[in-house]
Design a protein around this motif. Structure first.
Motif, PDB file in Angstrom:
ATOM      1  N   PHE A  55     -13.309  -2.045   7.556  1.00 37.89           N
ATOM      2  CA  PHE A  55     -12.252  -3.067   7.657  1.00 37.89           C
ATOM      3  C   PHE A  55     -11.103  -2.554   8.513  1.00 37.89           C
ATOM      4  N   TYR A  56     -10.682  -1.332   8.281  1.00 32.56           N
ATOM      5  CA  TYR A  56      -9.529  -0.810   9.033  1.00 32.56           C
ATOM      6  C   TYR A  56      -9.887  -0.519  10.486  1.00 32.56           C
ATOM      7  N   GLU A  57     -11.184  -0.420  10.741  1.00 28.93           N
ATOM      8  CA  GLU A  57     -11.587  -0.225  12.156  1.00 28.93           C
ATOM      9  C   GLU A  57     -11.726  -1.559  12.879  1.00 28.93           C
TER      10      GLU A  57
ATOM     11  N   ASN B  34      -6.454   4.718   9.652  1.00 25.08           N
ATOM     12  CA  ASN B  34      -6.431   3.680  10.702  1.00 25.08           C
ATOM     13  C   ASN B  34      -5.527   2.502  10.355  1.00 25.08           C
ATOM     14  N   ILE B  35      -4.783   2.612   9.259  1.00 26.33           N
ATOM     15  CA  ILE B  35      -3.874   1.503   8.905  1.00 26.33           C
ATOM     16  C   ILE B  35      -2.773   1.448   9.956  1.00 26.33           C
ATOM     17  N   SER B  36      -2.606   0.256  10.557  1.00 20.96           N
ATOM     18  CA  SER B  36      -1.550   0.148  11.592  1.00 20.96           C
ATOM     19  C   SER B  36      -0.198  -0.121  10.927  1.00 20.96           C
TER      20      SER B  36
ATOM     21  N   GLY C  55      -3.517  10.876   1.688  1.00 19.54           N
ATOM     22  CA  GLY C  55      -4.571  11.449   2.533  1.00 19.54           C
ATOM     23  C   GLY C  55      -5.948  10.824   2.441  1.00 19.54           C
ATOM     24  N   ARG C  56      -6.019   9.521   2.196  1.00 24.37           N
ATOM     25  CA  ARG C  56      -7.351   8.872   2.202  1.00 24.37           C
ATOM     26  C   ARG C  56      -7.826   8.756   3.659  1.00 24.37           C
ATOM     27  N   GLU C  57      -8.994   9.295   3.945  1.00 20.67           N
ATOM     28  CA  GLU C  57      -9.534   9.286   5.304  1.00 20.67           C
ATOM     29  C   GLU C  57      -9.568   7.873   5.880  1.00 20.67           C
TER      30      GLU C  57
ATOM     31  N   ILE D 110       0.827  -1.200   0.000  1.00 20.51           N
ATOM     32  CA  ILE D 110       0.000   0.000   0.000  1.00 20.51           C
ATOM     33  C   ILE D 110       0.870   1.262   0.000  1.00 20.51           C
ATOM     34  N   GLY D 111       0.580   2.170  -0.929  1.00 25.33           N
ATOM     35  CA  GLY D 111       1.248   3.469  -0.932  1.00 25.33           C
ATOM     36  C   GLY D 111       2.603   3.486  -1.614  1.00 25.33           C
ATOM     37  N   VAL D 112       3.021   2.363  -2.190  1.00 26.31           N
ATOM     38  CA  VAL D 112       4.387   2.297  -2.745  1.00 26.31           C
ATOM     39  C   VAL D 112       4.535   3.065  -4.059  1.00 26.31           C
ATOM     40  N   GLY D 113       3.403   3.289  -4.752  1.00 25.08           N
ATOM     41  CA  GLY D 113       3.460   4.057  -5.998  1.00 25.08           C
ATOM     42  C   GLY D 113       2.921   3.341  -7.220  1.00 25.08           C
ATOM     43  N   LYS D 114       2.135   2.281  -6.986  1.00 28.38           N
ATOM     44  CA  LYS D 114       1.612   1.468  -8.087  1.00 28.38           C
ATOM     45  C   LYS D 114       0.781   2.288  -9.067  1.00 28.38           C
ATOM     46  N   THR D 115      -0.216   2.986  -8.538  1.00 34.36           N
ATOM     47  CA  THR D 115      -1.118   3.728  -9.426  1.00 34.36           C
ATOM     48  C   THR D 115      -0.386   4.844 -10.150  1.00 34.36           C
TER      49      THR D 115
ATOM     50  N   THR E  80     -15.095  -7.335   2.726  1.00 31.90           N
ATOM     51  CA  THR E  80     -14.090  -6.505   2.045  1.00 31.90           C
ATOM     52  C   THR E  80     -13.386  -7.297   0.947  1.00 31.90           C
ATOM     53  N   GLU E  81     -12.927  -8.492   1.321  1.00 31.85           N
ATOM     54  CA  GLU E  81     -12.182  -9.309   0.347  1.00 31.85           C
ATOM     55  C   GLU E  81     -13.080  -9.735  -0.821  1.00 31.85           C
ATOM     56  N   MET E  82     -14.314 -10.104  -0.514  1.00 30.45           N
ATOM     57  CA  MET E  82     -15.215 -10.533  -1.578  1.00 30.45           C
ATOM     58  C   MET E  82     -15.555  -9.374  -2.518  1.00 30.45           C
TER      59      MET E  82
ATOM     60  N   LEU F 159       2.040  -1.992  11.928  1.00 32.89           N
ATOM     61  CA  LEU F 159       2.309  -3.435  12.001  1.00 32.89           C
ATOM     62  C   LEU F 159       1.625  -4.171  10.844  1.00 32.89           C
ATOM     63  N   TYR F 160       0.400  -3.765  10.542  1.00 30.08           N
ATOM     64  CA  TYR F 160      -0.343  -4.369   9.422  1.00 30.08           C
ATOM     65  C   TYR F 160       0.426  -4.144   8.118  1.00 30.08           C
ATOM     66  N   LEU F 161       0.911  -2.913   7.949  1.00 27.60           N
ATOM     67  CA  LEU F 161       1.634  -2.548   6.725  1.00 27.60           C
ATOM     68  C   LEU F 161       2.971  -3.273   6.640  1.00 27.60           C
TER      69      LEU F 161
ATOM     70  N   PHE G 156      -3.354 -11.593  -8.007  1.00 24.24           N
ATOM     71  CA  PHE G 156      -2.863 -12.389  -6.873  1.00 24.24           C
ATOM     72  C   PHE G 156      -2.822 -11.578  -5.572  1.00 24.24           C
ATOM     73  N   LYS G 157      -2.952 -10.253  -5.690  1.00 25.22           N
ATOM     74  CA  LYS G 157      -2.927  -9.452  -4.450  1.00 25.22           C
ATOM     75  C   LYS G 157      -4.103  -9.829  -3.542  1.00 25.22           C
ATOM     76  N   ASN G 158      -5.191 -10.282  -4.178  1.00 29.04           N
ATOM     77  CA  ASN G 158      -6.348 -10.689  -3.368  1.00 29.04           C
ATOM     78  C   ASN G 158      -5.967 -11.803  -2.390  1.00 29.04           C
ATOM     79  N   LEU G 159      -5.136 -12.736  -2.852  1.00 28.08           N
ATOM     80  CA  LEU G 159      -4.724 -13.842  -1.976  1.00 28.08           C
ATOM     81  C   LEU G 159      -3.778 -13.358  -0.887  1.00 28.08           C
ATOM     82  N   ILE G 160      -2.927 -12.387  -1.227  1.00 27.39           N
ATOM     83  CA  ILE G 160      -2.002 -11.849  -0.218  1.00 27.39           C
ATOM     84  C   ILE G 160      -2.793 -11.237   0.933  1.00 27.39           C
ATOM     85  N   PHE G 161      -3.748 -10.370   0.583  1.00 30.02           N
ATOM     86  CA  PHE G 161      -4.533  -9.698   1.638  1.00 30.02           C
ATOM     87  C   PHE G 161      -5.435 -10.700   2.380  1.00 30.02           C
ATOM     88  N   ALA G 162      -6.147 -11.532   1.618  1.00 26.99           N
ATOM     89  CA  ALA G 162      -7.150 -12.413   2.248  1.00 26.99           C
ATOM     90  C   ALA G 162      -6.494 -13.466   3.139  1.00 26.99           C
TER      91      ALA G 162
HETATM   92  N1  LIG Z   1      -8.299  -6.070   2.538  1.00 20.73           N
HETATM   93  C1  LIG Z   1      -7.928  -5.708   1.303  1.00 20.73           C
HETATM   94  N2  LIG Z   1      -7.560  -4.424   1.104  1.00 20.73           N
HETATM   95  C2  LIG Z   1      -7.176  -4.122  -0.142  1.00 20.73           C
HETATM   96  C3  LIG Z   1      -7.151  -5.032  -1.224  1.00 20.73           C
HETATM   97  N3  LIG Z   1      -6.709  -4.377  -2.343  1.00 20.73           N
HETATM   98  C4  LIG Z   1      -6.485  -3.111  -1.958  1.00 20.73           C
HETATM   99  N4  LIG Z   1      -6.777  -2.952  -0.637  1.00 20.73           N
HETATM  100  C5  LIG Z   1      -6.715  -1.694   0.115  1.00 20.73           C
HETATM  101  C6  LIG Z   1      -5.343  -1.310   0.565  1.00 20.73           C
HETATM  102  C7  LIG Z   1      -5.370   0.174   0.463  1.00 20.73           C
HETATM  103  O1  LIG Z   1      -5.973   0.731   1.629  1.00 20.73           O
HETATM  104  C8  LIG Z   1      -6.298   0.460  -0.715  1.00 20.73           C
HETATM  105  C9  LIG Z   1      -5.557   0.622  -2.024  1.00 20.73           C
HETATM  106  O2  LIG Z   1      -4.695  -0.465  -2.158  1.00 20.73           O
HETATM  107  P1  LIG Z   1      -3.284  -0.288  -2.950  1.00 20.73           P
HETATM  108  O3  LIG Z   1      -2.675  -1.645  -2.899  1.00 20.73           O
HETATM  109  O4  LIG Z   1      -3.649   0.184  -4.307  1.00 20.73           O
HETATM  110  O5  LIG Z   1      -2.497   0.719  -2.197  1.00 20.73           O
HETATM  111  O6  LIG Z   1      -7.172  -0.679  -0.781  1.00 20.73           O
HETATM  112  C10 LIG Z   1      -7.560  -6.374  -0.976  1.00 20.73           C
HETATM  113  O7  LIG Z   1      -7.593  -7.247  -1.880  1.00 20.73           O
HETATM  114  N5  LIG Z   1      -7.947  -6.639   0.306  1.00 20.73           N
END
Ligand SMILES: Nc1nc2c(ncn2[C@H]2C[C@H](O)[C@@H](COP(=O)(O)O)O2)c(=O)[nH]1
Ligand SMILES: Nc1ncnc2c1ncn2[C@@H]1O[C@H](COP(=O)(O)OP(=O)(O)O)[C@@H](O)[C@H]1O
Length: 213
Positions: free
Chosen positions: A46-48, A149-151, A143-145, A13-18, A57-59, A153-155, A90-96
């Motif tokens: 989700f972040y709360e 709440n992203i911790s 600055g996304r509101e 998250i935030g690394v500069g992908k977009t 969120t994942e679905m 540790l989570y990051l 594959f990012k979906n699997l990383i997060f989920a």
């Molecule tokens: N729980 C998940 N959160 C996700 C997923 N894909 C994106 N995100 C969140 C993370 C950031 O708050 C925001 C944008 O993500 P970037 O990776 O573009 O920074 O959305 C997901 O699959 N699950």
């Protein structure tokens, strides 16, 4: 494997992908596939409270990305029109894998494969990494509101999971080039030379692929 260039930029998250995907889309005049974020009605919750809101969120992300991939397959890839994306499915699997409990993740994974196994996959991956401090600063700058709440540790754990996923992916898919970039060193937003350096790497990758095809 599809021959038309399908480039993706991945990383935590935030690394500069977009930002980078958009710059590459403009330079190469490729269609830009941008993930949705703000339209996910569950992400703020989700972040709360991850445990309470993770499945929805994942679905939501999975269903939305499935539809996006189906659309670019039909409208671009099958018409030999290149695409650059700011995510790999594959990012979906990383997060989920981190946000869901094992029984729910097992169900989620089955749905993931049913929906996405016949979808197009990127054939060039740009993997952006950066320090936790850099990620936190860039998330704050964006600055996304809901991301307030992203911790840390989570990051931090997400960054580790990305590294492990990319290592495994390289072993599983030696035919797919992965361009590793240091997001702490490369400022492709303010430094034109840094952006040109990346563009040159990507150009070489595209040309190499086309000669192998
Ligand atoms: N729980 C998940 N959160 C996700 C997923 N894909 C994106 N995100 C969140 C993370 C950031 O708050 C925001 C944008 O993500 P970037 O990776 O573009 O920074 O959305 C997901 O699959 N699950
Ligand atoms: N290499 C960079 N150098 C400086 N700032 C950057 C860089 N990459 C991204 N940013 C800034 O960091 C923030 C997050 O970038 P973004 O592309 O939205 O990240 P991601 O899509 O990975 O979440 C944005 O404000 C962007 O302008």
């Amino acid at each position: 494997m599809n021959q038309v260039p399908f480039i993706t930029v991945e990383g935590p998250i935030g690394v500069g992908k977009t930002t980078l995907a958009t710059a590459l889309s403009t330079h190469f005049n490729y269609h830009l596939l941008k993930e949705i974020v703000d339209e996910n009605p569950f992400l703020g919750k989700f972040y709360e409270n991850i445990d309470e809101w993770s499945f929805q969120t994942e679905m939501f992300f999975l269903c939305n990305r499935y539809k996006q991939l189906k659309d670019i397959k039909d409208r671009y890839i099958l018409n030999d029109m290149p695409v650059v994306a700011d995510y790999h499915i594959f990012k979906n699997l990383i997060f989920a894998s981190k946000s869901l409990e094992a029984p729910e993740y097992k169900k989620y994974e089955q749905i993931y494969h049913i929906l996405t196994d016949d979808m197009p996959r990127p054939n060039i991956i740009i993997y952006l990494r950066a320090s936790l401090d850099t990620l936190l600063k860039r998330i704050e700058k964006r600055g996304r509101e809901i991301e307030k709440n992203i911790s840390p540790l989570y990051l931090e754990q997400l960054s580790i999971d990305y590294d492990l996923k990319m290592q495994a992916f390289e072993k599983q898919h030696p035919d797919i080039p992965i361009l590793h970039l240091d997001g702490d060193q490369l400022d492709f937003v303010h430094n034109k030379n840094d952006l040109q350096y990346i563009i040159d790497m990507v150009t070489t990758s595209i040309q190499t692929r086309s000669t192998k095809a």
